[in-house]
Structure formats: C-alpha cells, structure tokens
Design a protein around this motif. Structure first.
Motif, short mmCIF file in Angstrom:
data_model
loop_
_atom_site.label_atom_id
_atom_site.label_comp_id
_atom_site.label_asym_id
_atom_site.label_seq_id
_atom_site.Cartn_x
_atom_site.Cartn_y
_atom_site.Cartn_z
N SER A 35 0.80 -1.23 0.00
CA SER A 35 0.00 0.00 0.00
C SER A 35 0.83 1.27 0.00
O SER A 35 0.27 2.37 0.06
CB SER A 35 -0.93 0.00 1.23
OG SER A 35 -0.17 -0.02 2.43
N ASP A 36 2.13 1.17 -0.06
CA ASP A 36 3.01 2.34 -0.08
C ASP A 36 3.73 2.37 -1.41
O ASP A 36 3.45 1.59 -2.32
CB ASP A 36 4.00 2.24 1.08
CG ASP A 36 4.59 3.59 1.46
OD1 ASP A 36 4.43 4.55 0.69
OD2 ASP A 36 5.23 3.69 2.52
N TRP A 37 4.67 3.30 -1.55
CA TRP A 37 5.48 3.40 -2.76
C TRP A 37 6.95 3.38 -2.39
O TRP A 37 7.35 3.95 -1.37
CB TRP A 37 5.15 4.69 -3.53
CG TRP A 37 3.75 4.71 -4.03
CD1 TRP A 37 2.65 5.15 -3.36
CD2 TRP A 37 3.27 4.21 -5.28
NE1 TRP A 37 1.51 4.97 -4.10
CE2 TRP A 37 1.87 4.39 -5.30
CE3 TRP A 37 3.90 3.64 -6.39
CZ2 TRP A 37 1.09 4.02 -6.39
CZ3 TRP A 37 3.13 3.26 -7.47
CH2 TRP A 37 1.73 3.47 -7.46
N VAL A 38 7.75 2.71 -3.19
CA VAL A 38 9.18 2.63 -2.93
C VAL A 38 9.80 4.02 -2.95
O VAL A 38 9.52 4.83 -3.83
CB VAL A 38 9.88 1.74 -3.98
CG1 VAL A 38 11.39 1.76 -3.78
CG2 VAL A 38 9.36 0.32 -3.91
N LYS A 39 10.65 4.28 -1.94
CA LYS A 39 11.35 5.56 -1.83
C LYS A 39 12.86 5.31 -1.78
O LYS A 39 13.30 4.20 -1.49
CB LYS A 39 10.87 6.31 -0.58
CG LYS A 39 9.40 6.73 -0.67
CD LYS A 39 8.97 7.45 0.58
CE LYS A 39 7.56 8.04 0.39
NZ LYS A 39 6.56 7.04 0.00
N PRO A 40 13.67 6.33 -2.08
CA PRO A 40 15.12 6.12 -2.13
C PRO A 40 15.70 5.49 -0.87
O PRO A 40 16.59 4.64 -0.95
CB PRO A 40 15.66 7.55 -2.34
CG PRO A 40 14.56 8.25 -3.07
CD PRO A 40 13.29 7.69 -2.52
N GLU A 41 15.19 5.87 0.32
CA GLU A 41 15.74 5.31 1.55
C GLU A 41 15.47 3.81 1.70
O GLU A 41 16.19 3.10 2.39
CB GLU A 41 15.21 6.05 2.78
CG GLU A 41 13.70 6.13 2.89
CD GLU A 41 13.12 7.42 2.32
OE1 GLU A 41 12.18 7.96 2.94
OE2 GLU A 41 13.63 7.88 1.28
N LEU A 43 15.90 1.61 -0.60
CA LEU A 43 16.95 0.87 -1.29
C LEU A 43 18.18 0.73 -0.40
O LEU A 43 18.84 -0.32 -0.40
CB LEU A 43 17.32 1.56 -2.60
CG LEU A 43 16.16 1.75 -3.59
CD1 LEU A 43 16.69 2.35 -4.89
CD2 LEU A 43 15.44 0.44 -3.86
N GLY A 44 18.49 1.77 0.38
CA GLY A 44 19.60 1.68 1.33
C GLY A 44 19.31 0.66 2.42
O GLY A 44 20.18 -0.13 2.81
N ALA A 117 12.87 -7.14 0.87
CA ALA A 117 12.22 -5.91 0.41
C ALA A 117 11.08 -5.53 1.35
O ALA A 117 10.89 -4.35 1.68
CB ALA A 117 11.69 -6.09 -1.01
N CYS A 118 10.31 -6.51 1.83
CA CYS A 118 9.23 -6.24 2.78
C CYS A 118 9.78 -5.61 4.06
O CYS A 118 9.23 -4.61 4.56
CB CYS A 118 8.49 -7.52 3.13
SG CYS A 118 7.47 -8.21 1.82
N ARG A 119 10.86 -6.16 4.58
CA ARG A 119 11.44 -5.62 5.82
C ARG A 119 11.94 -4.20 5.62
O ARG A 119 11.85 -3.37 6.54
CB ARG A 119 12.57 -6.53 6.31
CG ARG A 119 12.07 -7.84 6.92
CD ARG A 119 13.20 -8.58 7.63
NE ARG A 119 14.17 -9.09 6.69
CZ ARG A 119 14.14 -10.31 6.16
NH1 ARG A 119 13.16 -11.14 6.49
NH2 ARG A 119 15.06 -10.71 5.31
N SER A 120 12.45 -3.89 4.43
CA SER A 120 12.95 -2.53 4.20
C SER A 120 11.80 -1.53 4.17
O SER A 120 11.95 -0.39 4.64
CB SER A 120 13.75 -2.47 2.89
OG SER A 120 12.92 -2.62 1.76
N ILE A 121 10.64 -1.93 3.63
CA ILE A 121 9.46 -1.06 3.64
C ILE A 121 8.92 -0.90 5.06
O ILE A 121 8.60 0.20 5.51
CB ILE A 121 8.36 -1.63 2.71
CG1 ILE A 121 8.75 -1.48 1.25
CG2 ILE A 121 7.02 -0.95 2.97
CD1 ILE A 121 8.65 -0.08 0.71
N ILE A 122 8.83 -2.02 5.78
CA ILE A 122 8.29 -2.00 7.14
C ILE A 122 9.15 -1.14 8.06
O ILE A 122 8.63 -0.45 8.95
CB ILE A 122 8.19 -3.45 7.69
CG1 ILE A 122 7.15 -4.24 6.88
CG2 ILE A 122 7.81 -3.45 9.17
CD1 ILE A 122 7.20 -5.74 7.12
#
Length: 270
Positions: A35-41, A43-44, A117-122
C-alpha cells in the motif's frame, strides 16, 4: 532462438517432451503488492537487509519515472538474457527465475529477496499493508511431430477449449476462475495455453530445425486478504506454498498421466 541439448527429437517424434530433461518449467514469477510506494531510503535499507544482494544480482538498473521509483537487479547469462530478476519499484515486488530446478531451492531464494524488500518497507512505514500475492508458472512441451495428437499430452477437461483438440498445430485457449480458500481469501486463476511451431538450434545435428510446442501459462493472484508487516513476515512462505500446490493441482487436471510421470509432478523434492 532456443537451442536444445540432451534430447533426441527423432525418438520423441510420436509424443511430447518437457522443455527440460526432468521438468517443463520455462520460468516462474513471484509477486507481491503493497500500500506504499518505494522511496530512495528503502533501497539503502534493502542493502542492509540482504548484504549479498548486489553480489548475487550484479546487473543494476534504476527505475525513476514520473510514475514510479525503484530498482531492477538481475543475474544474466553470457548472451545477456536474465536467469534471475528482482524488481522493487512502484508498489510492487517481483522475482523472476528462468532456470528452474526444484521448488525448495527456487522458492527459498525468491522469497528471501521478497522478504528483504518487505522488511525494508516495514522499517520505514510500520502501517504498510501487503496484498495481492501472485505466482506465475510457464511450462513448455515440445515435439518434432507437426501432426501431433494433443490428447497424448493434455486431458480433455474444462480447463481447455474442446476446439483445441481438432485445430491442428496452432491454437489458443484462455480461461479463468476463482477459488475460495477462506472467508477472507480468494484466488483468481488465469490459464492461457498456446501452441504453434518454432525454429530452434538442434545441437544433435548442428543446424536449425523446426518443432511444435505447447505452452501453459498459469497465473494465480490472491484477492481480498491483506496482511500487515508482522503477518507478511510470518505467512508469506505458507501463502506461496499454497499457490505452488494450486499450480500442481491445475497441471494434474490438465496433463495426461504419462507426462505427469515424466516431469515428476508430485515428487517429494519438486
């Protein structure tokens, strides 16, 4: 143009063979939307979550348009075609593999990328929700016979249009249906079958030949169910295991028993 090794098409002129020696899977795609959008942070954070990601998938391409931001990482063959592709952009995560071996090995690697990828969004957004997991499998079967008997490969069943069995070498069938798995979970199945002829480089004789093919493209997408961060980390493996069994059930209904046996459809390590 595809090439073929380890096959004697003359011996198999009376029937089909899977595109690989012991299975028919040409490629698989695992997908998950959120439900969100990928942001530059993100990826880090992803690089920290999966330290060997760049080493495993060295080909890097950034996605940065007005509509979405993200990254595509891949591992390629010498001819530049991709073996593994990991896409993390917009509001989607997808992993594609074109060198399928067996389920445990491939799913562990693909879901490892997705969970990272899920953990990076969370880590950035604790309120994010995950929805519409998808699983696509493309199987391919080939024969040197351009007047093949389709009923030798496929069962006459509701999953394929009857006209395909008397349409000659080239035909197409597309159908779809829902399965209720729980009060909060439906699975949409899209099944597309296509057949025709193709040229390929036959390594047995060292020149270009022609063969017939039947391709089975089965896509499953979840509906209704959403998962928060904790749930997706706990349930994702079981969810894709269920979709894997769903694909095997579909192939069991579709394929005749000789081909089921030939590809070890229900073997323990499949």
């Amino acid at each position: 143009m595809p090439s073929e090794t380890g096959k004697d098409l003359q011996e198999e002129a009376s029937g089909f063979s899977p595109i690989n020696d012991d299975h028919a899977v040409q490629n698989v795609v695992f997908g998950l939307s959120f439900s969100d959008w990928v942001k530059p942070e993100d990826l880090g954070q992803l690089a920290q979550e999966y330290l060997s990601l760049q080493e495993e998938l060295p080909a890097f391409q950034q996605v940065d348009t007005n509509e979405e931001f993200g990254v595509s990482l891949s591992y390629k063959r010498p001819d530049a075609s991709s073996i593994w592709v990991f896409r993390f952009s917009g509001n989607n995560i997808a992993v594609e593999c074109t060198r399928y071996t067996r389920w445990d090995k491939i799913s562990n690697k693909a879901l490892g990328y997705i969970l990272a990828a899920c953990r990076s969004i969370i880590a950035r957004n604790k309120e994010v929700e995950f929805f519409q997991a998808s699983f696509q499998v493309i199987d391919k079967f080939v024969t040197a016979d351009d007047t093949y008997r389709l009923s030798g490969l496929l069962n006459k069943c509701p999953l394929i249009v009857p006209k395909a069995f008397d349409s000659g070498r080239s035909w197409h069938s597309h159908t779809g249906w829902f399965e209720d798995k729980a009060s909060d979970l439906k699975i949409l199945n899209r099944l597309e079958l296509s057949a025709g002829g193709e040229d390929f480089f036959d390594t047995n004789i060292g020149k270009i030949s022609n063969r017939s093919f039947v391709k089975v493209d089965h896509l499953q997408e979840t509906r209704i169910q959403t998962m928060n961060g904790t749930q997706v980390l706990e349930k994702l493996n079981d969810l894709f295991a269920m979709l894997h069994i769903g694909n095997k059930n579909t192939m069991t209904e579709l394929l005749g028993k000789p081909m089921q046996k030939k590809i070890n459809l229900w073997s323990d390590d499949e």
